[in-house]
Design a protein around this motif. Sequence first.
Motif, PDB file in Angstrom:
ATOM      1  N   ILE A  71       0.840  -1.202   0.000  1.00  0.00           N
ATOM      2  CA  ILE A  71       0.000   0.000   0.000  1.00  0.00           C
ATOM      3  C   ILE A  71       0.876   1.253   0.000  1.00  0.00           C
ATOM      4  N   GLN A  72       1.910   1.251   0.837  1.00  0.00           N
ATOM      5  CA  GLN A  72       2.782   2.421   0.921  1.00  0.00           C
ATOM      6  C   GLN A  72       3.517   2.652  -0.397  1.00  0.00           C
ATOM      7  N   ARG A  73       3.997   1.591  -1.017  1.00  0.00           N
ATOM      8  CA  ARG A  73       4.703   1.743  -2.293  1.00  0.00           C
ATOM      9  C   ARG A  73       3.771   2.211  -3.405  1.00  0.00           C
ATOM     10  N   ASP A  74       2.533   1.730  -3.373  1.00  0.00           N
ATOM     11  CA  ASP A  74       1.591   2.065  -4.440  1.00  0.00           C
ATOM     12  C   ASP A  74       1.211   3.540  -4.457  1.00  0.00           C
ATOM     13  N   ILE A  75       1.283   4.228  -3.309  1.00  0.00           N
ATOM     14  CA  ILE A  75       0.880   5.635  -3.295  1.00  0.00           C
ATOM     15  C   ILE A  75       2.040   6.577  -3.596  1.00  0.00           C
ATOM     16  N   LEU A  76       3.254   6.046  -3.731  1.00  0.00           N
ATOM     17  CA  LEU A  76       4.351   6.904  -4.170  1.00  0.00           C
ATOM     18  C   LEU A  76       4.121   7.316  -5.620  1.00  0.00           C
ATOM     19  N   PRO A  77       4.560   8.512  -6.005  1.00  0.00           N
ATOM     20  CA  PRO A  77       4.314   8.965  -7.380  1.00  0.00           C
ATOM     21  C   PRO A  77       4.974   8.058  -8.414  1.00  0.00           C
ATOM     22  N   ASP A  78       4.222   7.733  -9.472  1.00  0.00           N
ATOM     23  CA  ASP A  78       4.785   6.918 -10.552  1.00  0.00           C
ATOM     24  C   ASP A  78       5.929   7.635 -11.248  1.00  0.00           C
ATOM     25  N   LYS A  79       5.790   8.942 -11.398  1.00  0.00           N
ATOM     26  CA  LYS A  79       6.849   9.764 -11.965  1.00  0.00           C
ATOM     27  C   LYS A  79       6.747  11.154 -11.367  1.00  0.00           C
ATOM     28  N   MET A  80       7.857  11.853 -11.380  1.00  0.00           N
ATOM     29  CA  MET A  80       7.886  13.204 -10.838  1.00  0.00           C
ATOM     30  C   MET A  80       7.381  14.197 -11.895  1.00  0.00           C
ATOM     31  N   PRO A  81       6.923  15.374 -11.470  1.00  0.00           N
ATOM     32  CA  PRO A  81       6.459  16.380 -12.433  1.00  0.00           C
ATOM     33  C   PRO A  81       7.541  16.710 -13.459  1.00  0.00           C
ATOM     34  N   GLU A  82       7.100  16.994 -14.681  1.00  0.00           N
ATOM     35  CA  GLU A  82       8.036  17.289 -15.766  1.00  0.00           C
ATOM     36  C   GLU A  82       7.771  18.680 -16.333  1.00  0.00           C
ATOM     37  N   PHE A  83       8.835  19.482 -16.397  1.00  0.00           N
ATOM     38  CA  PHE A  83       8.770  20.824 -16.950  1.00  0.00           C
ATOM     39  C   PHE A  83       9.994  21.050 -17.833  1.00  0.00           C
ATOM     40  N   ALA A  84       9.845  21.890 -18.841  1.00  0.00           N
ATOM     41  CA  ALA A  84      10.957  22.143 -19.752  1.00  0.00           C
ATOM     42  C   ALA A  84      12.151  22.766 -19.036  1.00  0.00           C
ATOM     43  N   ASP A  85      11.874  23.641 -18.073  1.00  0.00           N
ATOM     44  CA  ASP A  85      12.942  24.370 -17.394  1.00  0.00           C
ATOM     45  C   ASP A  85      13.493  23.662 -16.163  1.00  0.00           C
ATOM     46  N   TYR A  86      12.875  22.546 -15.763  1.00  0.00           N
ATOM     47  CA  TYR A  86      13.239  21.947 -14.488  1.00  0.00           C
ATOM     48  C   TYR A  86      13.452  20.441 -14.589  1.00  0.00           C
ATOM     49  N   GLU A  87      14.351  19.979 -13.724  1.00  0.00           N
ATOM     50  CA  GLU A  87      14.633  18.554 -13.563  1.00  0.00           C
ATOM     51  C   GLU A  87      14.289  18.201 -12.114  1.00  0.00           C
ATOM     52  N   ILE A  88      13.477  17.165 -11.914  1.00  0.00           N
ATOM     53  CA  ILE A  88      12.979  16.827 -10.580  1.00  0.00           C
ATOM     54  C   ILE A  88      13.080  15.314 -10.375  1.00  0.00           C
ATOM     55  N   VAL A  89      13.647  14.915  -9.248  1.00  0.00           N
ATOM     56  CA  VAL A  89      13.716  13.484  -8.921  1.00  0.00           C
ATOM     57  C   VAL A  89      13.299  13.270  -7.468  1.00  0.00           C
ATOM     58  N   GLY A  90      12.782  12.087  -7.185  1.00  0.00           N
ATOM     59  CA  GLY A  90      12.450  11.669  -5.828  1.00  0.00           C
ATOM     60  C   GLY A  90      12.856  10.229  -5.634  1.00  0.00           C
ATOM     61  N   TRP A  91      13.228   9.884  -4.411  1.00  0.00           N
ATOM     62  CA  TRP A  91      13.698   8.516  -4.130  1.00  0.00           C
ATOM     63  C   TRP A  91      13.529   8.220  -2.649  1.00  0.00           C
ATOM     64  N   GLY A  92      13.259   6.959  -2.319  1.00  0.00           N
ATOM     65  CA  GLY A  92      13.171   6.563  -0.922  1.00  0.00           C
ATOM     66  C   GLY A  92      13.558   5.112  -0.730  1.00  0.00           C
ATOM     67  N   GLN A  93      14.155   4.823   0.415  1.00  0.00           N
ATOM     68  CA  GLN A  93      14.515   3.458   0.777  1.00  0.00           C
ATOM     69  C   GLN A  93      14.302   3.283   2.276  1.00  0.00           C
ATOM     70  N   SER A  94      13.459   2.311   2.644  1.00  0.00           N
ATOM     71  CA  SER A  94      13.122   2.079   4.041  1.00  0.00           C
ATOM     72  C   SER A  94      14.200   1.264   4.740  1.00  0.00           C
ATOM     73  N   ALA A  95      14.338   1.492   6.045  1.00  0.00           N
ATOM     74  CA  ALA A  95      15.241   0.672   6.846  1.00  0.00           C
ATOM     75  C   ALA A  95      14.607  -0.669   7.173  1.00  0.00           C
ATOM     76  N   ASP A  96      13.265  -0.689   7.292  1.00  0.00           N
ATOM     77  CA  ASP A  96      12.513  -1.923   7.520  1.00  0.00           C
ATOM     78  C   ASP A  96      11.644  -2.192   6.296  1.00  0.00           C
ATOM     79  N   GLU A  97      10.780  -3.213   6.403  1.00  0.00           N
ATOM     80  CA  GLU A  97       9.903  -3.539   5.276  1.00  0.00           C
ATOM     81  C   GLU A  97       8.912  -2.417   4.993  1.00  0.00           C
TER      82      GLU A  97
END
Length: 267
Positions: A32-58
């Motif tokens: 459930i938690q993984r499914d609500i993370l954004p499939d992709k970050m917003p895209e704009f011509a002038d901007y580069e945007i990334v997101g990332w996460g890694q849990s310590a537990d499951e």
Amino acid sequence: SQCAVALQRAQLYEDRLVREQQDRDISIARDIQRDILPDKMPEFADYEIVGWGQSADETGGDIYDAFTTDPSKAFFLLADATGHGIGPALSVTQVRAMFRIATTVGADLREQLTTINAQLSKDLAANRFVTAFFGFLDVEKHVFDYFSAGQAPLLVYSASAKAWVGRDATTFPLGITASIPAIEPEQVIFGPGDIFAIFSDGFFEFSNSNNELFGEERVQAVIQRHNQLPLEEILTRLRESIDLFANGAKQNDDMTAILVRRRASPQ
């Protein structure tokens, strides 16, 4: 003695069934938690945007979100609940849901901050709180307004000056008290090539076998050294640097990041 053995086997079997049910529950919560993370970050011509996460537990006590409301605007969230596991995962999932709803009904950043904080103060135990970053990017004005409730340090890299500016939180974490003082949002004004980096403390507080922390300065150094690379690659280099520094030490805290860069020249 035969009865004792039979009872012991029955208890072991029951314990195994309980553990299997717990494992299934954790697996469902993780999905459930993984499914609500954004499939992709917003895209704009002038901007580069990334997101990332890694849990310590499951399941993790961190979450991030980013989405657009029209072709020139995007909203961002990074939240980190105390601890990690199912309980904190539920807390940050609640924050994400409230953030999405508040944005949908047109609430501004201040309204989002005060409303979410008021609800968390009712829902969380006295020893629980959530640090959170709420941001709004206007890509036409090149202005990023934000509130940071206990989420710090925030890192701003000036490409023209080739220098970092660290920013503190703008207010205290969510859920501690029912009300937050009325404050104005802070701003980052992007010049070409500038980077705004939001990290949870799992990056800065990753420790090696000598209990030495990776720290803010090392994070800055890695990003600056590779600042000509795409943000995805910069984030990969940062993770590799942390792994090398850790030298096999276990990850003890969730790690989550959002990086935003105004391109030196639009695509």
